[in-house]
Design an enzyme around this catalytic site. Structure first.
Site: not given
Ligand SMILES: CCCCCCCC/C=C\CCCCCCCC(=O)N[C@@H](Cc1ccccc1)C(=O)O
Ligand SMILES: [Zn+2]
Ligand SMILES: [Zn+2]
Length: 524
Positions: A146, A210
């Site tokens: 998705d 997701e």
């Molecule tokens: C000093 C160096 C720093 C580098 C830091 C990097 C840190 C990296 C960590 C994370 C990267 C971000 C990735 C985010 C992925 C999120 C995917 C997403 O958007 N998920 C939704 C899922 C969700 C949850 C609950 C309800 C609906 C959707 C979200 O989190 O909102």
């Molecule tokens: Zn994703």
């Molecule tokens: Zn996403």
């Protein structure tokens, strides 16, 4: 969090430079009396040699025809608008079409005797690939079909066109996360066509919701595997990347493997008050009381938990990438930790890594222009730091609001994820490090982090302790901004590299255990 905040973290370089300027005098002075450690963490070059997996290693070389076919297949995947608007509203037509498309592009995945395919909850897919050595604990590769919605406004090409331009494929899902769906299947399809039989069994899990919580897709697949008594050595999902040009002090790209993930809570705050005529308003209304309460929440940060997650290890292992004096500062957090703790608060992404965050996301009140509203409601979205518990966070919230007229309702909640191991014995983590070294020689540091957003892998905590979030994609700030944003795109070369990474990783997994490092003095 909005992933685009990561781009703003680039601003952290200015903060870090300021820190450097401010403390350089202190460093020099202290240096005279203290023996400061310098960065000695091993780069991937110093990783142990895993040798050849099995006897007949298959080289990751793809013909021109295969390369053309793989990019065309990705474009076709992008053209299906598998949008998830909410848990109740997903594009089932496109998801069904996607299910029919898979056997057409990956025929071997559906006709090989040791691969079993199941459809879960109509639109999610689970592949079981039976390895030849039942003694090796299975693992899982995870991705989602998705995508978030995209309107055409602001896009250089329509978001569901899958158009190729200047060496890039454009479209919603090219980075999040159809690239992974397609690359995983593509790598295995190419291996099968070369008569590969894995030694270690593994699963490929492709969720269909997701972006709206994963409760029908990944969560159901996890429950199914749990009911079958299956345990997994490790699982690899999205949520970590190779970051390039994010920090001016770091010249070379570095890989972030997220080893933990924040918890989450949606909390509704409500204030009721007597309705009445707006011409004679009371001193306080439900809106005013609630607005003041949520403003206090916004203005009062949750405790800084720096040191209780993998952030210290992240900074220490990145230290070698910086030049003097930052390398010395980051290698000696035992003395500079308190300053670093404050620096990390300065930008949204690093702040999110060290504390529970509170975002005001919805506010509803009022029924008519001249009526004092009887009720006001606000929803706050919290991301809970792994070192805190839900009751602790709720208590802090109530103390900050400190107003008995405010009522609370927890709409949804889940705990932070435990930290998966990233030491030298952690098979999944070391497998990722090894494969990063093989495929991305330009990457000189691989570091652990807490994922500040949530991913489908959190649903699998009951069947594995090795939950890792890493996509083999090099991201620059602009690319990161395009997640859930405008002009999401992947270069054809980056996509081929992702396929190659998975092609190598699957073969690298065919060893029994993590080998002993060359030098016992080096931590991995
Ligand atoms: C000093 C160096 C720093 C580098 C830091 C990097 C840190 C990296 C960590 C994370 C990267 C971000 C990735 C985010 C992925 C999120 C995917 C997403 O958007 N998920 C939704 C899922 C969700 C949850 C609950 C309800 C609906 C959707 C979200 O989190 O909102
Ligand atoms: Zn994703
Ligand atoms: Zn996403």
């Amino acid at each position: 969090m909005a992933p685009r905040d990561v781009a703003r973290a680039a601003g952290m370089s200015a903060g870090v430079r300021a820190l450097a300027k401010g403390v350089v005098g202190t460093v020099l002075a202290l240096g005279a009396v203290l023996l400061l450690r310098t960065a000695t963490f091993p780069g991937p070059d110093e990783l142990p040699d895993w040798g050849q997996a099995g006897t007949s290693r298959i080289p990751a070389q793809f013909s021109e025809t295969e390369r053309t076919a793989m990019k065309e297949a990705l474009k076709e995947a992008i053209r299906m608008p598998t949008v998830a608007f909410s848990s109740e509203n997903i594009n089932t037509t496109a998801l069904a079409e996607f299910g029919q498309f898979l056997p057409k592009v990956f025929p071997s995945m559906f006709s090989t005797s040791f691969i079993h395919h199941e459809v879960v909850e109509e639109y999610s897919h689970l592949f079981t690939i039976r390895g030849s050595n039942p003694k090796l604990e299975p693992y899982m590769l995870l991705a989602h079909i998705d995508v978030v919605p995209a309107s055409e406004d602001g896009w250089e090409v329509p978001p569901f066109s899958g158009l190729e331009r200047d060496g890039f494929i454009y479209g919603r899902g090219t980075l999040d996360n159809k690239n992974s769906v397609m690359a995983i299947l593509q790598a295995m399809e190419l291996l099968l066509r070369r008569n590969y039989v894995p030694q270690r069994s593994f699963y490929i899990s492709l969720g269909h919701d997701e972006e709206v919580s994963g409760k029908h897709g990944a969560q159901k697949i996890a429950a199914l595997l749990e009911s079958r008594g299956i345990r997994l050595s490790f699982i690899i999902d999205e949520g970590g990347y190779i970051f390039d040009s994010f920090f001016s002090g770091i010249e070379k790209p570095f890989a972030v493997i997220s080893v933990s993930e924040k918890g989450g809570m949606n909390l509704m705050l409500q204030v009721d008050s007597a309705p009445g005529h707006s011409s004679a308003p009371p001193k306080e209304t439900s809106i005013g009381i609630l607005a003041a309460a949520v403003s206090r929440l916004e203005q009062t940060p949750m405790p800084n938990m720096f040191g209780d997650g993998p952030e210290k290890a992240l900074l220490e292992q990145l230290a070698g990438q910086f030049s003097f004096p930052l390398n010395v500062i980051l290698t000696n957090l035992w003395i500079f930790g308190p300053i670093m703790k404050r620096i990390l608060e300065k930008t949204p992404v690093s702040n999110a890594m060290i504390r529970t965050t509170v975002a005001l996301t919805m506010f509803n009140a009022g029924i008519k222009v001249n009526v004092i509203p009887p009720t006001a409601q606000a929803t706050v979205n919290l991301r809970i730091h792994p070192a805190q518990t839900i009751p602790e966070v709720l208590e802090i919230i109530q103390n900050i609001v400190a107003d008995d007229r405010v009522q609370y309702q927890v709409l949804s909640v889940f705990n932070p994820l435990p930290m998966s191991p990233y030491d030298s014995d952690a098979f999944g983590y070391q497998l990722l490090r090894r494969t990063i070294k093989d495929v991305f020689p330009e990457v000189t540091a691989v570091v652990p982090a807490t994922c500040i957003g949530n991913t489908d892998v959190r649903h699998f905590a009951n069947i594995s302790t090795g939950l890792y979030r890493f996509n083999p994609v090099i991201l620059q700030p602009q690319g990161f901004n395009s997640f859930h944003g405008l002009n999401e795109k992947i270069s054809i070369q980056a996509y081929e590299t992702q396929v190659m990474f998975l092609f190598e990783l699957i073969q690298n997994a065919d060893v029994e255990k993590v080998p002993v490092p060359h030098s016992a003095t080096h931590d991995l």
